[in-house]
Design an enzyme around this catalytic site. Structure first.
Site, PDB file in Angstrom:
ATOM      1  N   SER A 114      -3.169  -2.889  -1.048  1.00 28.34           N
ATOM      2  CA  SER A 114      -3.531  -3.795  -2.124  1.00 28.34           C
ATOM      3  C   SER A 114      -4.272  -3.012  -3.216  1.00 28.34           C
ATOM      4  O   SER A 114      -3.730  -2.043  -3.741  1.00 28.34           O
ATOM      5  CB  SER A 114      -4.335  -4.977  -1.570  1.00 28.34           C
ATOM      6  OG  SER A 114      -4.409  -6.020  -2.507  1.00 28.34           O
ATOM      7  N   ASP A 240       5.279 -11.584   0.004  1.00 29.86           N
ATOM      8  CA  ASP A 240       3.900 -11.426  -0.472  1.00 29.86           C
ATOM      9  C   ASP A 240       3.661 -12.354  -1.662  1.00 29.86           C
ATOM     10  O   ASP A 240       4.252 -12.171  -2.723  1.00 29.86           O
ATOM     11  CB  ASP A 240       3.670  -9.969  -0.881  1.00 29.86           C
ATOM     12  CG  ASP A 240       2.212  -9.638  -1.155  1.00 29.86           C
ATOM     13  OD1 ASP A 240       1.453 -10.542  -1.555  1.00 29.86           O
ATOM     14  OD2 ASP A 240       1.830  -8.469  -0.979  1.00 29.86           O
ATOM     15  N   HIS A 268       0.775 -10.849   2.397  1.00 24.41           N
ATOM     16  CA  HIS A 268      -0.294  -9.961   1.920  1.00 24.41           C
ATOM     17  C   HIS A 268      -1.280  -9.682   3.048  1.00 24.41           C
ATOM     18  O   HIS A 268      -2.477 -10.001   2.957  1.00 24.41           O
ATOM     19  CB  HIS A 268      -0.989 -10.559   0.700  1.00 24.41           C
ATOM     20  CG  HIS A 268      -1.670  -9.515  -0.140  1.00 24.41           C
ATOM     21  ND1 HIS A 268      -0.981  -8.661  -0.962  1.00 24.41           N
ATOM     22  CD2 HIS A 268      -2.974  -9.155  -0.250  1.00 24.41           C
ATOM     23  CE1 HIS A 268      -1.824  -7.846  -1.559  1.00 24.41           C
ATOM     24  NE2 HIS A 268      -3.044  -8.122  -1.139  1.00 24.41           N
TER      25      HIS A 268
END
Length: 288
Positions: A114, A240, A268
């Site tokens: 991320s 995601d 995610h």
């Protein structure tokens, strides 16, 4: 766990495996503590022959909080005024290099998830001589045309911080469940245990705001990534909702020779079921 002096800060870190093995440094994302890299996953990587290092970024977990800096004005940042961002992703990349120095690491494989993926991309641009390879997971290039969140997912991420422990835990469980992997759902008991462990270790919402400001103020890395000449792996889930898979595809397209691994059903997060495939892919890019 231990603390290292790095880039004028104290960074909390932990290690797995043989210090004489090739170093692999794990970089976590926005507001996320290093324990988001779960112990068993770190041990799996160590078993492949790495010296695994995970750490808390500045402003999160048990690393230095920069509370002498003001809280950023996200509204101004959205409007294009970057002056209230107290630091950039390049500063977070410099923190990683400071950790390398503190641990006596000349060059390392780096893996980021991320915002951590954004940090390792910046590392590859700013400090390629300190890296052996780069792996960017569920991240994006900073190009606003790719990697955009679903509006409901962004709302989950940006809701006001809870004012009680009970509400904070409930919000975390909901966030894990909604942003996680529809192909690999976790049960509520696991999510509550995870939320409790993270809450009890540390909680610093204003640091998360400063992380968000750093992302917003750091711009598009695409042109810089074109010049990266390192073995590279890009991993993304096709489900995601927070960073669309187009962000991963754009990252892989930007780095010459990068391998792209799209995992069906992954959202995610890093569900346990994908760890073997992920570790195998990291092994390929690192030659380990």
């Amino acid at each position: 766990m231990a603390r290292a002096q790095a880039n004028g800060l104290e960074l909390e870190y932990g290690t797995f495996g043989d210090p004489a093995a090739p170093p692999l440094v794990l970089v976590m994302g926005l507001g996320a503590q290093m324990i988001t890299w779960e112990d068993d996953f770190c041990a799996m990587l160590a078993d492949r022959g790495f010296f695994v290092v995970r750490y808390d970024n500045r402003d999160v977990g048990l690393s230095t909080y920069l509370d002498d800096l003001p809280a950023p004005d996200l509204g101004a940042l959205f409007a294009g005024d970057l002056s209230t961002a107290p630091y950039r992703l390049s500063d977070l990349a410099d923190d990683a290099v400071g950790l390398f120095d503190a641990l006596g690491i000349a060059r390392a494989h780096v893996v980021g998830a991320s915002m951590g993926g954004m940090i390792v991309q910046q590392l590859a641009i700013d400090h390629p001589d300190r890296l052996l390879s780069v792996t960017s997971i569920m991240s994006t290039t900073g190009d606003p045309a790719v990697g955009q969140a679903e509006p409901w997912a962004l709302a989950v991420l940006t809701r006001p911080p809870a004012t009680t422990r009970e509400q904070a835990l409930a919000d975390s469980v909901e966030g894990y469940r909604r942003l996680g992997s529809p192909g690999y759902p976790d049960d509520e008991a696991f999510l509550l245990a995870k939320a409790t462990m993270h809450f009890d270790r540390a909680r610093h919402p204003v640091g998360t705001l400063r992380h968000a400001a750093a992302v917003m103020a750091s711009g598009d890395r695409t042109s810089g990534l074109h010049d990266v000449r390192l073995p590279a792996l890009v991993v993304h889930g096709d489900a995601d909702p927070l960073i669309n898979v187009s962000g991963g595809k754009a990252t892989a397209a930007a780095i010459p020779g990068a391998e792209l691994l799209v995992i069906p059903g992954m959202g995610h997060n890093l569900p346990r079921a994908v760890w073997p495939e992920l570790a195998e892919a990291i092994g390929r890019v690192t030659g380990q």
